[in-house]
Design a protein around this motif. Structure first.
Motif, PDB file in Angstrom:
ATOM      1  N   ARG A  45     -21.159  -9.229 -58.015  1.00 23.61           N
ATOM      2  CA  ARG A  45     -22.087 -10.030 -59.175  1.00 23.61           C
ATOM      3  C   ARG A  45     -21.142 -11.396 -59.218  1.00 23.61           C
ATOM      4  NH1 ARG A  45     -19.672  -9.730 -64.486  1.00 23.61           N
ATOM      5  NH2 ARG A  45     -21.203 -10.176 -65.995  1.00 23.61           N
ATOM      6  N   LEU A  46     -20.093 -11.589 -58.781  1.00 19.59           N
ATOM      7  CA  LEU A  46     -19.667 -13.197 -58.818  1.00 19.59           C
ATOM      8  C   LEU A  46     -20.083 -13.855 -58.002  1.00 19.59           C
ATOM      9  CD1 LEU A  46     -17.465 -15.385 -59.913  1.00 19.59           C
ATOM     10  CD2 LEU A  46     -15.844 -14.569 -58.394  1.00 19.59           C
ATOM     11  N   TYR A  47     -20.303 -13.167 -56.612  1.00 12.96           N
ATOM     12  CA  TYR A  47     -20.814 -14.158 -55.808  1.00 12.96           C
ATOM     13  C   TYR A  47     -22.290 -14.646 -55.915  1.00 12.96           C
ATOM     14  CZ  TYR A  47     -22.263 -16.361 -51.406  1.00 12.96           C
ATOM     15  OH  TYR A  47     -22.685 -17.168 -50.288  1.00 12.96           O
ATOM     16  N   LYS A  48     -22.986 -13.573 -56.476  1.00 15.53           N
ATOM     17  CA  LYS A  48     -24.371 -14.090 -56.790  1.00 15.53           C
ATOM     18  C   LYS A  48     -24.499 -15.110 -58.035  1.00 15.53           C
ATOM     19  CE  LYS A  48     -26.197  -9.293 -55.198  1.00 15.53           C
ATOM     20  NZ  LYS A  48     -26.828  -8.182 -55.920  1.00 15.53           N
ATOM     21  N   ALA A  49     -23.604 -15.008 -58.840  1.00 19.60           N
ATOM     22  CA  ALA A  49     -23.655 -16.046 -59.834  1.00 19.60           C
ATOM     23  C   ALA A  49     -23.225 -17.581 -59.269  1.00 19.60           C
ATOM     24  CB  ALA A  49     -22.948 -15.655 -61.000  1.00 19.60           C
ATOM     25  N   PHE A  50     -22.466 -17.359 -58.145  1.00 20.69           N
ATOM     26  CA  PHE A  50     -21.710 -18.377 -57.915  1.00 20.69           C
ATOM     27  C   PHE A  50     -22.893 -19.121 -56.856  1.00 20.69           C
ATOM     28  CE2 PHE A  50     -18.939 -19.975 -53.722  1.00 20.69           C
ATOM     29  CZ  PHE A  50     -18.851 -21.144 -54.365  1.00 20.69           C
ATOM     30  N   ALA A  51     -23.488 -18.344 -55.948  1.00 23.45           N
ATOM     31  CA  ALA A  51     -24.587 -18.809 -54.965  1.00 23.45           C
ATOM     32  C   ALA A  51     -25.600 -19.648 -56.021  1.00 23.45           C
ATOM     33  CB  ALA A  51     -25.152 -17.685 -54.153  1.00 23.45           C
ATOM     34  N   ARG A  52     -25.822 -18.969 -57.029  1.00 21.49           N
ATOM     35  CA  ARG A  52     -27.204 -19.500 -57.814  1.00 21.49           C
ATOM     36  C   ARG A  52     -26.725 -20.939 -58.466  1.00 21.49           C
ATOM     37  NH1 ARG A  52     -28.163 -19.642 -63.093  1.00 21.49           N
ATOM     38  NH2 ARG A  52     -26.366 -18.057 -63.586  1.00 21.49           N
ATOM     39  N   CYS A  53     -25.368 -20.955 -58.835  1.00 24.58           N
ATOM     40  CA  CYS A  53     -25.112 -22.059 -59.504  1.00 24.58           C
ATOM     41  C   CYS A  53     -24.705 -23.229 -58.578  1.00 24.58           C
ATOM     42  CB  CYS A  53     -23.787 -21.718 -60.503  1.00 24.58           C
ATOM     43  SG  CYS A  53     -24.270 -20.670 -61.964  1.00 24.58           S
ATOM     44  N   SER A  54     -24.154 -22.774 -57.588  1.00 25.79           N
ATOM     45  CA  SER A  54     -23.675 -23.661 -56.549  1.00 25.79           C
ATOM     46  C   SER A  54     -25.043 -24.727 -56.074  1.00 25.79           C
ATOM     47  CB  SER A  54     -23.043 -23.099 -55.294  1.00 25.79           C
ATOM     48  OG  SER A  54     -24.031 -22.262 -54.579  1.00 25.79           O
ATOM     49  N   ALA A  55     -26.082 -24.070 -55.898  1.00 27.80           N
ATOM     50  CA  ALA A  55     -27.382 -24.760 -55.486  1.00 27.80           C
ATOM     51  C   ALA A  55     -27.819 -25.935 -56.649  1.00 27.80           C
ATOM     52  CB  ALA A  55     -28.315 -23.562 -55.346  1.00 27.80           C
ATOM     53  N   LEU A  56     -27.375 -25.597 -57.788  1.00 29.27           N
ATOM     54  CA  LEU A  56     -27.581 -26.696 -58.882  1.00 29.27           C
ATOM     55  C   LEU A  56     -26.579 -27.746 -58.778  1.00 29.27           C
ATOM     56  CD1 LEU A  56     -28.331 -24.204 -61.778  1.00 29.27           C
ATOM     57  CD2 LEU A  56     -29.883 -25.062 -60.035  1.00 29.27           C
ATOM     58  N   VAL A  57     -25.691 -27.719 -58.028  1.00 31.92           N
ATOM     59  CA  VAL A  57     -24.667 -29.039 -57.884  1.00 31.92           C
ATOM     60  C   VAL A  57     -25.308 -30.056 -56.913  1.00 31.92           C
ATOM     61  CG1 VAL A  57     -22.162 -29.375 -57.041  1.00 31.92           C
ATOM     62  CG2 VAL A  57     -22.430 -27.398 -58.272  1.00 31.92           C
ATOM     63  N   ALA A  58     -25.308 -31.383 -57.501  1.00 33.94           N
ATOM     64  CA  ALA A  58     -25.685 -32.208 -56.880  1.00 33.94           C
ATOM     65  C   ALA A  58     -25.286 -32.867 -55.408  1.00 33.94           C
ATOM     66  CB  ALA A  58     -26.053 -33.382 -57.531  1.00 33.94           C
ATOM     67  N   THR A  59     -24.064 -32.494 -55.400  1.00 35.52           N
ATOM     68  CA  THR A  59     -23.053 -33.002 -54.221  1.00 35.52           C
ATOM     69  C   THR A  59     -22.817 -31.729 -53.348  1.00 35.52           C
ATOM     70  OG1 THR A  59     -21.212 -32.451 -55.475  1.00 35.52           O
ATOM     71  CG2 THR A  59     -21.946 -34.669 -55.465  1.00 35.52           C
ATOM     72  N   ALA A  60     -23.712 -30.798 -53.441  1.00 37.52           N
ATOM     73  CA  ALA A  60     -23.351 -29.521 -52.471  1.00 37.52           C
ATOM     74  C   ALA A  60     -24.744 -29.367 -51.787  1.00 37.52           C
ATOM     75  CB  ALA A  60     -23.320 -28.332 -53.312  1.00 37.52           C
ATOM     76  N   GLU A  61     -24.463 -29.291 -50.387  1.00 37.43           N
ATOM     77  CA  GLU A  61     -25.671 -28.976 -49.617  1.00 37.43           C
ATOM     78  C   GLU A  61     -26.061 -27.300 -49.759  1.00 37.43           C
ATOM     79  OE1 GLU A  61     -24.547 -29.997 -45.712  1.00 37.43           O
ATOM     80  OE2 GLU A  61     -24.589 -32.093 -46.010  1.00 37.43           O
ATOM     81  N   GLU A  62     -27.388 -27.349 -49.171  1.00 38.00           N
ATOM     82  CA  GLU A  62     -27.767 -25.751 -49.195  1.00 38.00           C
ATOM     83  C   GLU A  62     -26.768 -25.033 -48.578  1.00 38.00           C
ATOM     84  OE1 GLU A  62     -29.393 -28.295 -48.353  1.00 38.00           O
ATOM     85  OE2 GLU A  62     -31.223 -28.454 -49.772  1.00 38.00           O
TER      86      GLU A  62
END
Length: 912
Positions: free
Chosen positions: A747-764
């Motif tokens: 549950r935590l990782y799924k939320a993490f993966a979704r939100c990390s994609a919204l970070v401007a400085t983070a690649e796919e």
């Protein structure tokens, strides 16, 4: 026969010879009557002899002595009825013979009369008018007699009579006048007469207190000089009379004080000093409070004798005998009472300093004496009443120091990096020497005592008393109800007025009170009743919360600093490890429940080192809960998890960064995780943090702790790596626990993966790359030999690949414009065919190899002959998902390059 010793003691010369002759005749009469049965018939011959005017005086004297002996002897109960029956006749001859010029006959008659009027059975049959006549006759005889023994016998009869009080009360003025007259006659000066005169005073105090109150000034003139008499029995009797009549004397205190004051300097104090030097210290010190009470407000305006009076107490305090010191301390209470007659006098700087001198300066080494000293000290605290708060630093603080055995002199409301303007120094100045009176405008009466304050020896009973003092200070008059509710036994008198009347008054004294609580809990907390510790701590928490909530701005120092002091005290208590773990947990639980959540989660309070960022009371308390020595005991209690859940909730809902808070909490768990033997407890702790963190991330979409140049997912990585490092590697969890753990992790990782994609400085897929890198570092072939760990890691990899973004591996992918990268991030991208799935691929290869190297094959799935089971199914699903998502030849080529060998082995096994 013992009466003779009383009567002739102190008589000298020819009078003693006369007494010897009298004693010989008395003994002769006893031998003569030994064969006579004590009945009515035996009294009648004696009575007839006494009534016969022609009988010889010697015969009548022997008759009286026989009556006296029979009444005082073993057969008195047989002889008494006859005396009661014929007392009307006997009384008449008494009246005649006590006034006889024959000394021997008069004294024998007085002796027999004394035994008669002492007996209630005889007295009950005497008419009131006849009783008055007897008293008149005794007074007249005592005044007119020229013989000391006769006078003594007359006074003795008055002191032994049991006439009705209403009869005696009418004659009190006459009896007191008689005593004055006898005292004034130089020819009748005798220790025995003085002793009997005091017995008369005591008897009248017992029988007729009202009349003796009216004549207080009259009889006190007789008693006061005798308290310093050279004969010890007279001194003791005079002191007894003075103490018994004290309530009556205080009713006419001003008149009595006017009598005593002139005698103090001229007679009493010099004689008292002599007595003190001749080993009569206890008698002198027991008289001292009587004089102080009788002098009353005269001491307030002073007098030439006051320093001399204080010097007597000083001698007592300086005595090497603990008993004498104890009496001196008890006597000191009378001076406290004296000054308390006028609150302005009691609270004046000079008087208060004087009262404090022996209390703060006299160092005692025995438990009993220290207990007495502190009880007197507490008596002063109670007497201060509403003025206690104003004088708390001078009186209350050093009292706590002595009781709790701590140094509170330098406590303040300042944090280690700040200075406080509040001064609670306890160092008293050394008084100047010299004699001054109370009314001196520039000085105060003083005692030349060493005023240095040094540490007292610690006794459990004294430290326990210190804890009770703290409770009195905190609760004031409400302590009685609180103690009854908690079944606590109190040893000290409750305060009439509260010390703490408002949050601001608590803030003023918070440093001293909290420090004393800390040292008291550490010093004696393990032996104190649990209810006492709980009540003190909860009350303290209430004051701290009120102080914070009423300060206004959170940046106001008093409110924030009292919380700092409280938490630092709690830290000291926990770190000392002196309390049982259950009691320590109780204090922590009370703190969590007693401080509002908004305060626990706020970063506006300095609760740790100045360089700790994002510090909150909640995080500070979590650190205390994880103290290594008590943590194993804590986790066995359900309330530990309830407290942890509340603290985590407060910390994550506060204004501070939830990511930083979670990272700090998980860091604490990581450092102390090895202390917990049962890993299910550790799993439960991790779940509490991660579930709340996941909810927060879901609501805020915030997983980045980085800046505008580079992302930072450290907090989430810490949460995701915790179970791998501390719960899965090297441990085998129950199946249901592991299943729940993996569900929480997913549950935590799924939320993490979704939100990390919204970070401007983070690649796919950078979240995947970084996490897999950390996992690869933690896992090795030996660890992966565990089937349970291998299955868990496979489940984790399945979650990761299901959340992967495969858009970069399609022909239609167009690279988004990201924020500028650092040189480090460019190096990470170089020579990576799979980009941010490279480390995932490497980890997958490692898992496949471990799976294929298992010695014990699992049951084949669907009859393929390949050992798969649940683990094999998970690996196949991972491979299927991976290959399904790759649409670029270069990406597929890169995957096959690393997976070729394990896949070949897999097919080889399947083909057997």
């Amino acid at each position: 026969m013992h009466l003779w010793a009383v009567l002739v003691r102190g008589v000298k010369g020819d009078q003693r010879s006369a007494c010897a002759v009298w004693r010989q005749r008395f003994r002769g009469s006893v031998r003569m009557m030994a064969t006579v049965h004590p009945t009515t018939s035996s009294l009648l011959p004696l009575l007839e002899s006494l009534e016969d005017s022609s009988a010889g005086q010697a015969e009548q004297t022997d008759a009286y002595l026989t009556i006296a002996n029979r009444l005082s002897g073993e057969d008195g109960k047989h002889f008494l009825p006859a005396v009661v029956k014929h007392f009307s006749r006997l009384g008449k001859v008494f009246q005649t013979h006590i006034a006889s010029p024959n000394v021997e006959l008069s004294q024998a008659a007085l002796q027999a009369l004394g035994f008669c009027v002492f007996n209630n059975s005889v007295v009950s049959g005497i008419p009131a008018n006849f009783a008055e006549e007897i008293l008149v006759a005794l007074n007249t005889l005592a005044v007119k007699s020229t013989d000391k023994n006769t006078c003594t016998r007359a006074l003795w009869v008055i002191s032994k009579q049991n006439f009705p009080p209403d009869v005696v009360s009418k004659k009190v003025p006459d009896i007191l006048k008689t005593l004055e007259t006898v005292r004034a006659r130089e020819d009748l000066q005798s220790v025995v007469i003085e002793h009997e005169a005091l017995n008369v005073v005591i008897r009248l105090l017992e029988q007729t207190p009202s009349q003796m109150g009216e004549g207080a000034v009259q009889w006190v003139k007789l008693v006061i000089p005798l308290v310093v008499h050279s004969a010890s029995k007279v001194r003791l009797r005079a002191a007894a009379a003075l103490e018994m009549g004290l309530p009556l004397l205080l009713q006419k205190q001003q008149d009595v004080a006017a009598v005593i004051e002139p005698l103090m300097s001229s007679k009493l104090i010099p004689e008292l000093q002599k007595l003190f030097s001749t080993k009569n210290e206890s008698n002198v010190l027991k008289l001292w409070p009587l004089f102080v009470r009788l002098l009353g407000k005269l001491l307030h305006r002073g007098g030439p004798f006051i320093n001399s009076l204080l010097h007597l107490e000083e001698l007592g305090f300086r005595s090497s005998s603990p008993i004498i010191k104890k009496i001196a301390f008890i006597a000191w209470k009378s001076l406290i009472d004296n000054f308390a007659l006028n609150p302005e006098i009691l609270c004046s700087a000079k008087r208060l300093k004087l009262l404090m001198q022996p209390l703060s300066s006299i160092q005692v080494r025995t438990e009993a004496l220290l207990l007495t000293k502190l009880e007197v000290w507490w008596y002063l605290v109670v007497k201060l009443g509403p003025n206690l708060a104003a004088n708390f630093d001078q009186v209350g603080v050093p009292l706590l120091q002595s009781a709790v055995c701590t140094d509170l002199s330098h406590q303040s409301l300042a944090t280690p990096s700040r200075n406080s303007s509040q001064n609670t120094s306890l160092g008293p100045s050394t008084p100047k020497t010299g004699g001054h009176a109370f009314n001196s405008p520039a000085a105060t009466p003083r005692m030349s005592l060493n005023s240095s304050v040094s540490a007292q020896p610690g006794f459990p009973s004294i430290q326990m008393l210190g804890l009770e003092m703290l409770l009195h200070y905190l609760l004031g008059p409400d302590i009685a109800a609180a103690a009854a509710k908690g079944n606590l036994q109190l040893s000290l008198e409750p305060l009439v007025n509260p010390l703490l009347t408002s949050p601001s008054s608590f803030s003023k004294h918070a440093s001293v009170l909290i420090s004393a609580v800390r040292d008291g809990f550490i010093g004696i907390g393990k032996d104190a009743p649990d209810a006492l510790l709980t009540l003190i701590w909860k009350t303290l928490l209430g004051y701290v919360t009120s102080a914070i909530e009423t300060t206004g701005s959170k940046k106001d120092r008093p409110g924030s600093e009292v919380l700092t002091l409280l938490l630092q005290a709690l830290q000291s208590i926990v770190s000392s490890e002196t309390l049982p773990a259950q009691r320590t947990l109780g204090l922590l639980e009370a703190t969590v429940n007693g401080i509002p959540c908004k305060i626990l989660g706020s970063a506006a309070y300095q609760v740790a080192n100045m360089d700790v960022l994002n510090g909150t009371p909640a995080l500070f308390l979590i650190l205390l809960f994880h103290h290594s020595s008590v943590l194993p005991s804590f986790v066995a209690e359900e309330r530990f998890f309830l407290c942890l859940e509340m603290l985590v909730g407060c910390g994550l809902s506060g204004p501070t960064s939830p990511l930083a808070f979670s990272e700090s909490v998980l860091g604490v768990m990581s450092r102390n995780g090895e202390a917990i033997q049962n890993k299910e407890h550790l799993w439960r702790m991790w779940s509490i943090v991660v579930n709340r963190l996941t909810d927060t991330i879901t609501q805020t979409n915030e997983v980045n702790q980085g800046d505008a140049l580079e992302h930072n997912f450290t907090a989430v990585h810490c949460a995701l790596m915790f179970p791998v490092t501390h719960l899965l590697i090297g441990h085998t969890l129950p199946q249901l626990t592991q299943k729940s753990l993996l569900s929480t992790w997913s549950r935590l990782y799924k939320a993490f993966a979704r939100c990390s994609a919204l970070v401007a400085t983070a690649e796919e897929n950078v979240c995947c790359e970084e996490l897999c890198g950390k996992m690869a570092s933690a896992l090795n072939a030996q660890a992966l030999s565990s089937p349970s760990l291998l299955e868990a890691v496979a489940s984790i990899l399945l979650v990761i690949i299901e959340c992967a973004d495969f858009s970069p591996y399609t022909p239609q992918f167009q690279k988004k414009t990201k924020s500028p990268h650092t040189p480090l991030s460019w190096m990470r991208k170089k020579n990576k065919a799979l980009g941010n799935l490279t480390t995932f691929q490497a980890l997958l290869v490692q898992i496949l190899e471990s799976f294929l190297s298992q010695d014990t094959p699992e049951t084949s799935a669907e009859g393929s002959g390949v050992a798969m089971g649940s683990l094999g199914t998970a690996l196949i699903t991972i491979l299927s998902t991976l290959f399904s998502g790759l649409a670029l030849g270069t990406a597929v080529q890169g995957v096959l390059a690393s997976l070729c060998a394990p896949l070949a082995t897999l097919y080889e096994h399947a083909g057997r």
